[in-house]
Design an enzyme around this catalytic site. Structure first.
Site, mmCIF file in Angstrom:
data_model
loop_
_atom_site.group_PDB
_atom_site.id
_atom_site.type_symbol
_atom_site.label_atom_id
_atom_site.label_comp_id
_atom_site.label_asym_id
_atom_site.label_seq_id
_atom_site.Cartn_x
_atom_site.Cartn_y
_atom_site.Cartn_z
ATOM 1 N N GLU A 172 -13.249 1.611 -4.298
ATOM 2 C CA GLU A 172 -14.090 3.122 -4.343
ATOM 3 C C GLU A 172 -13.510 4.043 -5.463
ATOM 4 O O GLU A 172 -12.367 4.066 -5.677
ATOM 5 C CB GLU A 172 -13.801 3.868 -2.972
ATOM 6 C CG GLU A 172 -14.234 3.274 -2.032
ATOM 7 C CD GLU A 172 -14.051 4.124 -0.490
ATOM 8 O OE1 GLU A 172 -14.977 3.930 0.572
ATOM 9 O OE2 GLU A 172 -13.674 5.202 -0.659
ATOM 10 N N HIS A 191 0.843 -1.342 0.141
ATOM 11 C CA HIS A 191 0.181 0.032 0.111
ATOM 12 C C HIS A 191 1.055 1.362 -0.021
ATOM 13 O O HIS A 191 0.570 2.166 0.729
ATOM 14 C CB HIS A 191 -0.837 0.011 1.009
ATOM 15 C CG HIS A 191 -2.054 -1.149 1.214
ATOM 16 N ND1 HIS A 191 -3.145 -1.131 1.926
ATOM 17 C CD2 HIS A 191 -2.148 -2.160 0.256
ATOM 18 C CE1 HIS A 191 -3.956 -1.919 1.690
ATOM 19 N NE2 HIS A 191 -3.542 -2.712 0.568
ATOM 20 N N TYR A 244 -12.345 10.611 3.658
ATOM 21 C CA TYR A 244 -13.118 9.476 3.095
ATOM 22 C C TYR A 244 -13.422 8.201 3.922
ATOM 23 O O TYR A 244 -13.890 7.302 3.441
ATOM 24 C CB TYR A 244 -12.427 9.311 1.730
ATOM 25 C CG TYR A 244 -12.406 10.189 0.867
ATOM 26 C CD1 TYR A 244 -13.473 10.485 -0.229
ATOM 27 C CD2 TYR A 244 -11.540 11.346 0.854
ATOM 28 C CE1 TYR A 244 -13.678 11.608 -0.904
ATOM 29 C CE2 TYR A 244 -11.759 12.490 -0.016
ATOM 30 C CZ TYR A 244 -12.380 12.505 -0.973
ATOM 31 O OH TYR A 244 -12.878 13.811 -1.783
ATOM 32 N N TYR A 284 -10.438 -8.594 5.932
ATOM 33 C CA TYR A 284 -10.094 -10.164 5.355
ATOM 34 C C TYR A 284 -10.238 -11.046 6.238
ATOM 35 O O TYR A 284 -10.522 -12.283 5.923
ATOM 36 C CB TYR A 284 -8.444 -9.942 5.081
ATOM 37 C CG TYR A 284 -8.266 -9.159 3.784
ATOM 38 C CD1 TYR A 284 -8.931 -9.465 2.324
ATOM 39 C CD2 TYR A 284 -7.393 -7.932 3.613
ATOM 40 C CE1 TYR A 284 -8.686 -8.850 1.133
ATOM 41 C CE2 TYR A 284 -7.434 -7.424 2.475
ATOM 42 C CZ TYR A 284 -7.981 -7.637 1.399
ATOM 43 O OH TYR A 284 -7.818 -6.707 0.265
#
Length: 356
Positions: free
Chosen positions: A233, A140, A243, A254
């Site tokens: 998204e 990420h 957000y 998960y």
């Protein structure tokens, strides 16, 4: 190798043009047919898309390769469009090793010294932004790059690095989009500029893992990000907006633990649309060309697990998927060529041209 298929608007040809080693980003130098490709392990390549010739660009940075990390995005300034590559500014992102077992995304700026394709190098590459803080893990990073329409500002996607909660903590830049001047300094009119430190860099926050960012014809910035298990998204990026990740999501963790969905009164900015099951976005562009005329102004999102390009129509601040174009492979990156053709790169190394 070429394949043909039928989409809603006519005959589509997909031709394999080249192969590279784990390509992550592809980007045409504005005004040219020269396509730049980052290979995840740390090599920058350039391809003449007219002749098919390829070369290695010297001066690429050392990257922290592993997991989702390595060489990242490429960005050029449209205002520097011209017939050749010499002297134009190049922006690059990559994963950088830190102290101990830590890593973080960085963005660097350099100048292309390219008297010819076979004699091309990056000069004076300097890091102008670092994701804060560096943390453990190899996921990420996000590190996509976009510019404001007037090219006064640079926007950088900074993923949550799989740590989740920092996305709601504004004392760091994980899980955020930062807005900077082109030299990496902080604009005085950023929404949190008066708070100083890295907080001053933040434009929006509450993001998870942004892998696509682009501007529409109105100059508005949009981004697409991975949800957890469900809930990918598409967001219209707004100044100072939160957000919601990881407090709200249209997916679940998960391990099966639930995450509350957005509600009208939760105080968070809602996505324009979302996907469950996920599309696993890799990149996105707003299509501007004429070759796929009916697509003009539409958003094209690459799908990793979906092996597809997802075409999305925008209506004001809303969005809706209208079509999927099947591609042979996990589609990592996408760009539009000067002639309006669409070029994509897949995780298994193929670079393909889509034309009508």
């Amino acid at each position: 190798m070429a394949a043909s298929g039928q989409n809603a608007d006519g005959e589509l040809t997909i031709a394999e043009m080249a192969e590279f080693d784990m390509p992550w980003a592809i980007e045409f130098a504005p005004g040219t047919n020269m396509l730049f490709i980052t290979e995840k392990e740390g090599t920058l390549k350039v391809m003449d898309t007219e002749s098919g010739a390829t070369a290695t660009v010297a001066g690429a940075p050392e990257v922290a390769f592993g997991g989702q990390g390595g060489f990242g995005d490429i960005a050029f300034l449209d205002s520097q469009a011209g017939d050749d590559l010499y002297g134009r500014t190049i922006y690059l992102s990559w994963a950088e090793a830190g102290d101990g077992d830590t890593r973080g995304a960085v963005v660097g700026r350099g100048t292309l010294d390219c008297p010819s394709m076979d004699n091309c190098a990056i000069e004076a590459l300097t890091v102008i932004w670092r994701q804060t803080p560096k943390v453990t893990g190899r996921g990420h990073y996000s590190h996509r790059i976009a510019f404001s329409p007037d090219e006064q500002y640079m926007f950088i996607a900074s993923g949550d690095r799989q740590k989740q909660t920092p996305a709601q903590d504004m004392s760091n830049t994980l899980g955020s989009i930062v807005r900077l001047n082109l030299d990496g300094s902080v604009p005085s009119d950023n929404p949190f500029a008066d708070q100083g430190g890295v907080t001053a860099q933040i434009w929006s926050y509450g993001h998870r893992n942004i892998l696509g960012m682009d501007r529409d014809a109105q100059g508005r910035l949009w981004e697409v990000e991975h949800g957890p298990k469900g809930g990918d998204e598409l967001n219209l990026v707004e100044r100072g907006a939160n957000y919601g990740w990881p407090t709200r999501s249209y997916g679940i963790n998960y391990n099966g633990d639930p995450i509350p969905d957005h509600t009208a009164d939760d105080g968070f900015t809602k996505p324009a649309t979302y996907w469950t099951p996920v599309i696993a976005p890799g990149d996105m562009i707003f299509y501007e060309g004429n070759m796929f005329g009916p697509w003009s102004g539409d958003l094209l999102i690459t799908g990793l697990s979906t092996n597809a390009i997802i075409r999305v129509e925008i209506d004001g601040e809303s969005a809706s998927e209208v079509e999927r174009i099947d591609i042979d492979g996990r589609v990592r990156s996408i760009d539009e060529a000067p002639d309006g053709a669409i070029w994509v790169a897949t995780d298994d190394g193929k670079v393909m041209r889509l034309s009508m």
